[in-house]
Design a protein around this motif. Structure first.
Motif, mmCIF file in Angstrom:
data_model
loop_
_atom_site.group_PDB
_atom_site.id
_atom_site.type_symbol
_atom_site.label_atom_id
_atom_site.label_comp_id
_atom_site.label_asym_id
_atom_site.label_seq_id
_atom_site.Cartn_x
_atom_site.Cartn_y
_atom_site.Cartn_z
ATOM 1 N N THR A 130 0.843 -1.204 0.000
ATOM 2 C CA THR A 130 0.000 0.000 0.000
ATOM 3 C C THR A 130 0.877 1.252 0.000
ATOM 4 O OG1 THR A 130 -1.641 -1.230 1.278
ATOM 5 C CG2 THR A 130 -1.878 1.160 1.219
ATOM 6 N N ALA A 131 1.882 1.258 0.853
ATOM 7 C CA ALA A 131 2.769 2.426 0.953
ATOM 8 C C ALA A 131 3.452 2.698 -0.388
ATOM 9 C CB ALA A 131 3.808 2.198 2.044
ATOM 10 N N ALA A 132 3.919 1.635 -1.028
ATOM 11 C CA ALA A 132 4.631 1.823 -2.307
ATOM 12 C C ALA A 132 3.701 2.377 -3.369
ATOM 13 C CB ALA A 132 5.228 0.492 -2.765
ATOM 14 N N SER A 133 2.438 2.001 -3.289
ATOM 15 C CA SER A 133 1.511 2.485 -4.318
ATOM 16 C C SER A 133 1.194 3.965 -4.110
ATOM 17 C CB SER A 133 0.223 1.651 -4.321
ATOM 18 O OG SER A 133 -0.554 1.967 -3.185
ATOM 19 N N VAL A 134 1.326 4.458 -2.890
ATOM 20 C CA VAL A 134 0.984 5.871 -2.624
ATOM 21 C C VAL A 134 2.167 6.795 -2.931
ATOM 22 C CG1 VAL A 134 0.182 7.530 -0.905
ATOM 23 C CG2 VAL A 134 -0.632 5.174 -0.823
ATOM 24 N N ASP A 135 3.340 6.461 -2.430
ATOM 25 C CA ASP A 135 4.509 7.321 -2.663
ATOM 26 C C ASP A 135 5.687 6.452 -3.090
ATOM 27 O OD1 ASP A 135 6.484 9.191 -2.802
ATOM 28 O OD2 ASP A 135 6.145 10.049 -0.806
ATOM 29 N N PRO A 136 5.738 6.149 -4.389
ATOM 30 C CA PRO A 136 6.769 5.219 -4.865
ATOM 31 C C PRO A 136 8.189 5.730 -4.664
ATOM 32 C CG PRO A 136 5.240 5.841 -6.653
ATOM 33 C CD PRO A 136 4.872 6.656 -5.442
ATOM 34 N N ASP A 137 8.356 7.030 -4.453
ATOM 35 C CA ASP A 137 9.707 7.573 -4.311
ATOM 36 C C ASP A 137 10.231 7.536 -2.878
ATOM 37 O OD1 ASP A 137 9.837 8.123 -6.997
ATOM 38 O OD2 ASP A 137 9.022 10.140 -6.757
ATOM 39 N N ALA A 138 9.341 7.368 -1.915
ATOM 40 C CA ALA A 138 9.805 7.322 -0.518
ATOM 41 C C ALA A 138 10.487 5.984 -0.270
ATOM 42 C CB ALA A 138 8.619 7.490 0.427
ATOM 43 N N LYS A 139 11.531 6.011 0.527
ATOM 44 C CA LYS A 139 12.183 4.754 0.917
ATOM 45 C C LYS A 139 11.370 4.146 2.055
ATOM 46 C CE LYS A 139 16.246 5.211 -1.353
ATOM 47 N NZ LYS A 139 16.725 4.291 -2.374
ATOM 48 N N LEU A 140 10.998 2.900 1.884
ATOM 49 C CA LEU A 140 10.095 2.246 2.825
ATOM 50 C C LEU A 140 10.885 1.333 3.762
ATOM 51 C CD1 LEU A 140 7.205 1.380 0.339
ATOM 52 C CD2 LEU A 140 7.581 3.491 1.659
ATOM 53 N N TYR A 141 10.702 1.548 5.073
ATOM 54 C CA TYR A 141 11.513 0.870 6.089
ATOM 55 C C TYR A 141 10.679 -0.011 7.017
ATOM 56 C CZ TYR A 141 16.088 3.129 5.525
ATOM 57 O OH TYR A 141 17.328 3.507 5.071
ATOM 58 N N TYR A 142 11.270 -1.132 7.401
ATOM 59 C CA TYR A 142 10.834 -1.875 8.590
ATOM 60 C C TYR A 142 11.768 -1.452 9.726
ATOM 61 C CZ TYR A 142 9.949 -5.306 12.101
ATOM 62 O OH TYR A 142 9.643 -5.882 13.318
ATOM 63 N N ASN A 143 11.199 -1.146 10.902
ATOM 64 C CA ASN A 143 11.979 -0.557 11.999
ATOM 65 C C ASN A 143 11.740 -1.342 13.291
ATOM 66 O OD1 ASN A 143 13.575 1.751 12.952
ATOM 67 N ND2 ASN A 143 11.728 2.449 14.016
ATOM 68 N N ASP A 144 12.820 -1.691 13.996
ATOM 69 C CA ASP A 144 12.628 -2.464 15.242
ATOM 70 C C ASP A 144 13.821 -2.266 16.172
ATOM 71 O OD1 ASP A 144 11.440 -4.247 17.089
ATOM 72 O OD2 ASP A 144 10.820 -5.615 15.501
ATOM 73 N N TYR A 145 13.686 -2.777 17.411
ATOM 74 C CA TYR A 145 14.774 -2.693 18.396
ATOM 75 C C TYR A 145 15.254 -4.100 18.744
ATOM 76 C CZ TYR A 145 11.095 -3.880 21.795
ATOM 77 O OH TYR A 145 10.075 -4.504 22.469
ATOM 78 N N ASN A 146 16.414 -4.166 19.346
ATOM 79 C CA ASN A 146 17.061 -5.453 19.674
ATOM 80 C C ASN A 146 17.245 -6.329 18.446
ATOM 81 O OD1 ASN A 146 17.227 -4.617 22.270
ATOM 82 N ND2 ASN A 146 15.659 -5.992 23.102
ATOM 83 N N THR A 147 17.427 -5.681 17.334
ATOM 84 C CA THR A 147 17.743 -6.387 16.085
ATOM 85 C C THR A 147 19.134 -5.987 15.609
ATOM 86 O OG1 THR A 147 16.572 -4.587 14.986
ATOM 87 C CG2 THR A 147 15.364 -6.658 15.245
ATOM 88 N N GLU A 148 19.885 -5.320 16.475
ATOM 89 C CA GLU A 148 21.174 -4.738 16.069
ATOM 90 C C GLU A 148 22.305 -5.749 16.145
ATOM 91 O OE1 GLU A 148 19.327 -3.612 18.666
ATOM 92 O OE2 GLU A 148 18.438 -1.731 17.992
ATOM 93 N N ASN A 149 21.997 -6.927 16.665
ATOM 94 C CA ASN A 149 22.969 -7.976 16.889
ATOM 95 C C ASN A 149 22.435 -9.248 16.257
ATOM 96 O OD1 ASN A 149 25.326 -8.662 18.101
ATOM 97 N ND2 ASN A 149 24.638 -8.184 20.179
#
Ligand SMILES: O[C@@H]1[C@@H](O)[C@H](O[C@@H]2CO[C@@H](O[C@@H]3CO[C@@H](O)[C@H](O)[C@H]3O)[C@H](O)[C@H]2O)OC[C@H]1O
Length: 425
Positions: free
Chosen positions: A185-204
């Protein structure tokens, strides 16, 4: 001229972090990040803080901050507090500040189990209705900010610590498909924005990091677009993952065809901070900045506000804080600030070597305000089918309540997805 020189010397001598109105800043956290090949060094901010003029002046100093992120005002409970009623004033204030300052804007966040209004979390919606509610929210918000956000955190914190999916109204009602549906859905609305998955304790490396890598694969399997993974990096002094551990973890994501960013960095300690804690904290900041520097596809670092005065930490982690490079009185903590500066590498020499260096005190014209990245991300994996209708292998909807605008409903007994009819057969 003598007056200007005197003023400059006076400000330097008093340790003020403000940039005099007619002096071009030639060094700062963002200038060093850009000199190291990154797109930005940035800070989160929040609306209430902007009435503090000293704070605002520091935040607007593009030598230090080339990007800002709203800490709260683009979250679901701020934007759509009741169904179909959208309120953009808080988010707009921060977006317009970014334009005024010539800073990039990271937009945070569209789909998250927290700071979610009751009408969504306890709405009792069925699968199809919740998908429609979620798509409507994403579409409305991203349309409002289309062309203004260079990154969007599309989905935030979908995982438990063991890497399984977190229980949330989205997961419990829609299944794992809520994630690729949100990205498509996000890609269909603003194809130029970089789309991220964001989380914590995933740095290791570990189960949760593996879970996040599986989310990247899941989105791509669906044929949807994901550009990046954000590592929140809410660290603890002395327990921060080493630079090499962070580098190798980032590289595991990069090898899946996404860029990465450090999105919410702060490094907390018991308060008041001891001198040995501060010494360790400087090393922990340096390790984290050094990790981003070492990974070409790490595009930048955001600290989760820049001053302890407005840090979220003391309110959430009792007895802890002192997590940021500026103290409660908006004074730079020299050890921490310099550790970050030096971890990025040397200052540009011989004049401006980067756009940040040349525009540290002067906002660029509004036309450059969104400051889209000119760096392209890696091509999506060959298996991705981003173009055309969203129909995937996943259409075999036996195992999950696949729906995504197609039709494998919750409880459906279908076992096969028919592309032509776009339905389960
Ligand atoms: O009373 C609330 C207050 O609790 C709320 O605090 C915010 C909570 O979210 C913080 O940001 C998150 C911190 O880490 C990650 O988990 C998330 O991705 C971030 O969004 C934010 O800094 C706090 O201000 O603010 C609104 C008040 O009404």
């Amino acid at each position: 001229m003598a007056f200007v020189t005197a003023l400059t010397v006076l400000l330097a001598a008093t340790g003020s972090s403000a940039t005099p109105f007619n002096r071009r800043a030639t060094d700062g956290l963002n200038i060093r990040a850009v000199a190291a090949g990154k797109q930005y060094f940035g800070s989160a901010t929040d609306n209430g803080e902007l009435s503090n003029s000293a704070y605002l002046s520091g935040l607007s100093n593009t030598a230090d901050f080339g990007q800002i992120t709203p800490g709260n005002s683009m979250k679901w409970d701020s934007i759509e507090p009741s169904r179909g009623s959208f309120s953009y004033s808080g988010g707009d204030t921060i977006q317009q500040l970014a334009v005024k300052n010539g800073q990039k804007l990271r937009c945070h966040t569209l789909v998250w189990h927290s700071q979610l209004p009751n009408w969504v979390s306890n709405g009792g919606f069925d699968n199809a209705t919740l998908i429609s509610v979620m798509k409507n929210h994403i579409t409305n918000e991203m349309t409002h900010y289309k062309g203004k956000c260079f990154h969007w955190d599309v989905v935030n914190e979908a995982l438990n610590e063991d890497g399984t999916f977190r229980s949330s109204v989205f997961y419990n009602t829609i299944g794992p498909a809520f994630i690729p549906i949100a990205f498509a859905t996000a890609a269909s609305v603003d194809p130029d924005a970089k789309l991220y998955y964001n989380d914590y304790n995933t740095e290791n490396a570990g189960s949760k990091s593996t879970g996040a890598q599986n989310i990247v694969k899941l989105i791509k399997q669906y044929g949807a677009k994901i550009d990046g993974v954000g590592f929140q990096s809410h660290f603890i002094v002395g327990s921060t993952p080493s630079q090499s551990a962070q580098v190798s973890n980032m590289n595991a994501f990069v090898s899946l065809g996404v860029e990465v960013a450090i999105t919410e960095l702060d490094i907390r300690t018991n308060t008041p901070a001891t001198s040995s804690a501060v010494a360790q904290q400087a090393k922990d900041y340096a390790a984290t900045i050094g990790a981003c520097k070492a990974v070409a596809k790490c595009v930048g670092v955001t600290i989760w506000d820049y001053t302890d005065k407005y840090s979220w930490i003391p309110g959430v982690f009792s007895g802890q804080g002192s997590a940021l490079p500026w103290d409660d009185n908006l004074n730079k903590k020299t050890d921490i600030y310099n550790a970050i500066l030096n971890a990025w590498g040397s200052a540009p020499t011989g004049g401006a070597t980067s756009s940040a260096a040349s525009s540290a005190t002067v906002a660029p014209p509004a036309s450059t305000s969104a400051v889209r990245s000119t760096t392209t991300s890696a091509a999506p994996a060959a298996t991705s089918s981003a173009a055309g209708p969203v129909v995937a292998k996943w259409g075999q909807c036996g195992g999950v309540n696949w729906n995504g605008g197609t039709v494998c409903e919750s409880g459906s007994s279908c076992t096969k997805f028919n592309d032509y009819y776009s339905q389960c057969i």
